[in-house]
Motif scaffolding. Sequence first.
Motif, mmCIF file in Angstrom:
data_model
loop_
_atom_site.group_PDB
_atom_site.id
_atom_site.type_symbol
_atom_site.label_atom_id
_atom_site.label_comp_id
_atom_site.label_asym_id
_atom_site.label_seq_id
_atom_site.Cartn_x
_atom_site.Cartn_y
_atom_site.Cartn_z
ATOM 1 N N GLY A 148 -7.324 -9.796 0.280
ATOM 2 C CA GLY A 148 -5.930 -10.205 0.155
ATOM 3 C C GLY A 148 -4.952 -9.367 0.951
ATOM 4 O O GLY A 148 -3.756 -9.391 0.677
ATOM 5 N N ALA A 149 -5.448 -8.601 1.956
ATOM 6 C CA ALA A 149 -4.524 -7.852 2.800
ATOM 7 C C ALA A 149 -3.871 -8.807 3.788
ATOM 8 O O ALA A 149 -4.580 -9.480 4.529
ATOM 9 N N PRO A 150 -2.548 -8.890 3.805
ATOM 10 C CA PRO A 150 -1.893 -9.747 4.798
ATOM 11 C C PRO A 150 -2.007 -9.137 6.197
ATOM 12 O O PRO A 150 -2.323 -7.955 6.341
ATOM 13 N N MET A 185 0.841 -1.189 0.000
ATOM 14 C CA MET A 185 0.000 0.000 0.000
ATOM 15 C C MET A 185 0.876 1.238 0.000
ATOM 16 O O MET A 185 1.855 1.311 0.735
ATOM 17 N N ARG A 186 0.519 2.173 -0.833
ATOM 18 C CA ARG A 186 1.323 3.392 -0.922
ATOM 19 C C ARG A 186 1.051 4.293 0.285
ATOM 20 O O ARG A 186 -0.056 4.292 0.820
ATOM 21 N N GLN A 196 -0.428 -5.822 6.972
ATOM 22 C CA GLN A 196 -1.065 -4.637 6.400
ATOM 23 C C GLN A 196 -2.231 -4.162 7.276
ATOM 24 O O GLN A 196 -2.403 -2.968 7.498
ATOM 25 N N LEU A 216 -11.024 -6.724 4.303
ATOM 26 C CA LEU A 216 -9.651 -6.435 3.884
ATOM 27 C C LEU A 216 -8.874 -7.730 3.699
ATOM 28 O O LEU A 216 -8.119 -7.898 2.745
ATOM 29 N N LYS A 217 -9.124 -8.669 4.614
ATOM 30 C CA LYS A 217 -8.420 -9.953 4.513
ATOM 31 C C LYS A 217 -8.897 -10.729 3.296
ATOM 32 O O LYS A 217 -8.100 -11.355 2.601
ATOM 33 N N LEU A 225 -2.543 -0.533 9.185
ATOM 34 C CA LEU A 225 -3.675 0.390 9.057
ATOM 35 C C LEU A 225 -4.088 0.951 10.411
ATOM 36 O O LEU A 225 -4.279 2.155 10.563
#
Lengths: 228, 402
Positions: B316-318, B1-2, B321, B312-313, B325
């Motif tokens: 595909g958010a590990p 994520m930027r 991440q 989010l999971k 957040l």
Amino acid sequence: MIDICGVNKTFTLGDSTVHALNNITLQIGQGEYVSVMGPSGSGKSTLLNMLGLLDRPDSGRYSLNGVDTGTLDENERARLRREQIGFVFQSYHLIARLTARENVEMPLMLAGVPARERHPLVAGILDKLGIAGRAHHLPNQLSGGERQRVAIGRSIVMKPAILLADEPTGNLDSRSGKEVTEILETLNREGITLLVVTHDLSMGERATRRIRMVDGAVDSDLNDEEAA
Amino acid sequence: MRLFDLLRFSLLALRRQRFRSSMLLTAVSLGVAAVIVLTALGEGARGYVLGEFAYLGKDTVVMIPGRKETTGGMPPMTGVAAHAITLEEMEVLQRAVPGITALAPMVLGNGPVSFNARERDSMVIGTTAAFFPLRDLAIAQGSPLPELALGEGMQVAVIGQTLKEALFDSGRAVGQWIRLHDYRFRVVGVLAGTGDSFGADLSEAVFIPVASAQAVFNVHGLFRVMLKVRENHQVETVKSAIEKQMQALHNGDLDVTLISPDAMLSTFDSILRVMTLGVAGIGAISLVVSGILVMNVTLMSVKQRTAEIGLLKALGAPASQVRTLFLTEAGLVAAAGAVLGIVAGQLLVLVGRQLYPDVPFATPAWALWASLALAVGTALLFAWLPAQQAANMEPVDALGKK
């Protein structure tokens, strides 16, 4: 591409044990259109969660595109979800503070795709789903059908191989439901593997392969193409 | 994520929970403001005290009888030592050390000072005319002590302003005779204003010639001697010349301690610095308390946004991440609160400076950075646990919750 073999999953509810998946073995090929139907508590959603790598089986093997998912750690499973699997939920699961466009953008954002690459991609998808005019609306300003289209947009923005839809029309009136079904079928015709869990008989009957589950087991598995 | 996306996402989340975020912001900014104000108070006190001592001037040296090495403790402040410092020695010193431009011996005593029926127990300082310029004391009425030879006594006195009012009210003091024990002294001058120093209020004191004080209190040794170093002479050089001379006078024993204001100031300076750190630490406790609030708010946030975490999971958010957040949200609030607190704290310091122009309130730069770092640091530390909880959620459980 989906290959599960002898998969079991049990839940404990109070002092009774529910066998949500009972020794399921199933293969689904690339580009298939599969519906999963059955009464409440028959294990449909558990199967879908299992296939979507949201849940882990107690026993049995699940390989996705030749990768044995049982050996992967949570980060690798997250990566597979991100790259291979799209989800559409009955309750949309949109983030309320983000606009339609931003919700569709979410997976790209999490993947670290820069904004200037994201925008044309998302614009194309919104256009294709007929909600380009609603791009800057928040979810609570959208109708149910529009919300589900945003959710579908989000599920396909990473160009996954598999689309898993859990009661995608369950919260929609029949007209919106029909539109959403058509969108999903168009995506399937373009090559995506579509698996829909539904109560809605008319929707389930449209699938080329229809799996019926009862008490955590596959009761029937009818395939038009094999029959033809 | 930027980074930009991360910040934007967090800000949107914070804006959504405006009340909670602003509460947190308030708590953190209060903590930071406390650190800022308390360090400013500490620094102000330090500046004030150092300023109070500055009257001694950099070219003044104080000689005390005795030495740490001979008594094994602090140099005695009482004037009791193996070798007393005598007036005769001071006469020698004045002749032998050319670096000394002025010399004010002091004999200290306490006694009943009376005029007619009024009597006050006062501090009596036996000294010379040189004492007044050395201590920067101005005379309001009359004149200072007359220039006398060191050993010469005289029945004259200078009294402090407070004592003058106590004995004479608004009447004229100069020319009157006051009594001290069995001696009578004619008042020749009254000090201007008050002068607090070393905890003693000189405005309540009586000044008489040093030889007279020796007679009144029947003492021989001097309490201490103040020496002024001649211009263009090194303080250290003159100090060692004095030491050498005193050693020769005391049969080879070095039995006096010489204190220069530089050394004294640096001692006070370090003591007051520690005090500043101490009060800053008290302020820091409030920051840590706000850290606990951060933990609670993050915990609440994680509970409320469980479905979002599941989503989010699913997208595909590990785990890392998801954790980032929530940490970012906590960090952002803490940073914003810290900036707010710094601004508020500085404003308070400014107000303080207006109210008490004598005290140089100022927050040192390190306190600004330290409070910012501490605020963000504690926020991240305390948010870690709930953020980790979010990161470790099973996606299917999280998604199912509302």
